[in-house]
Scaffold this active site. Structure first.
Site, PDB file in Angstrom:
ATOM      1  N   GLN A  65      -1.914 -13.963   5.064  1.00  0.00           N
ATOM      2  CA  GLN A  65      -3.019 -12.815   5.093  1.00  0.00           C
ATOM      3  C   GLN A  65      -3.734 -13.205   5.067  1.00  0.00           C
ATOM      4  O   GLN A  65      -4.669 -14.116   4.331  1.00  0.00           O
ATOM      5  CB  GLN A  65      -2.595 -11.960   4.797  1.00  0.00           C
ATOM      6  N   GLU A  99      -7.598 -12.219   5.333  1.00  0.00           N
ATOM      7  CA  GLU A  99      -8.774 -10.906   5.341  1.00  0.00           C
ATOM      8  C   GLU A  99      -9.633 -11.412   3.534  1.00  0.00           C
ATOM      9  O   GLU A  99     -10.097 -10.682   2.691  1.00  0.00           O
ATOM     10  CB  GLU A  99      -7.573 -10.201   4.134  1.00  0.00           C
ATOM     11  N   ASP A 129     -10.232  -6.079   4.949  1.00  0.00           N
ATOM     12  CA  ASP A 129     -10.579  -6.152   4.149  1.00  0.00           C
ATOM     13  C   ASP A 129     -11.883  -7.104   4.173  1.00  0.00           C
ATOM     14  O   ASP A 129     -12.512  -7.662   3.362  1.00  0.00           O
ATOM     15  CB  ASP A 129      -9.454  -7.028   2.960  1.00  0.00           C
ATOM     16  N   HIS A 146       1.052  -1.201   0.255  1.00  0.00           N
ATOM     17  CA  HIS A 146       0.007   0.186   0.197  1.00  0.00           C
ATOM     18  C   HIS A 146       0.852   0.897   0.508  1.00  0.00           C
ATOM     19  O   HIS A 146       0.221   2.394   0.113  1.00  0.00           O
ATOM     20  CB  HIS A 146      -0.491  -0.243   1.171  1.00  0.00           C
TER      21      HIS A 146
END
Length: 247
Positions: A145, A147, A173, A44
């Site tokens: 992750q 998510e 998310d 990000h």
């Protein structure tokens, strides 16, 4: 003095933060704190390969282990991140055990698909034998992750993949995948609790992003051991705000 690469701490409660600013000085400064690790957020934030390399140089200088949240699951991305000396990977959107197996294979020379060169930082710039270099490359810390609702449903199978060190709950998310717009929604909390229980039962590290100390303590009490609290940006903003009287 020989080059020493920091390794990711694995036992007990570990506290880190995201680094979203492309500056090796940030890593140097955090290395003077009591943090156990930091995570470069290449998913990000704007990090290119040269900047990541500089961040790793700072990591070595101050002994602060750096994981990298990679922007995509690709062999070339994993290869370059580990070659420059990252202590581990935080891998986004691991929704199935097949993805987890692919990720692990990308991190491994032996029995995997990771390309080999003895010249990068992880191999001490050619000063190790090939066997020593292969050994040095075998210890990457891999956090998957979780998510999405699909990932929650597959969490036990993902945790069972050999080479996966832990599950990291990405609850923002996760909320979106469930059609919700609040990570604090009860359904998200319930899903997170399920992943925590699965990770602990599998003997894997459970990680999570938290926004503040109260969330840190709440989830640590539930067995979350690898906690990423805020980021360099939020820490800077909060410290600046604290300088100004509110009245």
């Amino acid at each position: 003095m020989p080059l020493t690469l920091p390794t990711m701490p694995r036992d007990g409660l570990r506290i880190g933060t995201f680094v979203k600013t492309a500056s090796p000085q940030v890593v140097e400064i955090l290395g003077l704190s009591r943090l156990d690790f930091a995570v470069i957020d290449a998913e990000h934030a704007p990090f290119d390969r040269t900047t990541l390399d500089l961040m790793m140089m700072a990591s070595c200088a101050v002994g602060l282990p750096l994981a990298v949240r990679i922007p995509e699951v690709r062999s070339a991305t994993v290869l370059s991140t580990l070659d420059i000396g990252a202590a581990g990977l935080l891998v986004p959107h691991v929704d199935t055990p097949a993805i987890a197996r692919d990720v692990v294979a990308m991190t491994r020379h032996r029995g995997g698909v990771r390309g080999f060169s003895g010249s990068p930082r992880f191999a001490r710039y050619g000063t190790l034998s090939m066997t020593q270099s292969l050994d040095a490359g075998a210890g990457a810390f891999v956090m998957c992750q979780i998510e999405s609702a699909e990932a929650v449903a597959n969490a036990a199978a993902i945790a069972a993949v050999d080479g996966v060190d832990g599950l990291f709950i990405g609850y923002a998310d996760l909320a979106l995948s469930m059609g919700l717009e609040s990570p604090q929604a009860p359904a998200v909390t319930e899903a997170a609790e399920k992943v925590i229980a699965i990770g602990r039962a599998a003997g894997k590290t459970v990680g999570m992003f938290v926004a503040n100390a109260a969330e840190r303590d709440r989830f640590a009490a539930r067995g979350v051991e690898w906690i990423v609290l805020g980021s360099d940006q939020s820490l800077l903003r909060q410290a600046a705000d604290a300088l100004v009287p509110t009245s």
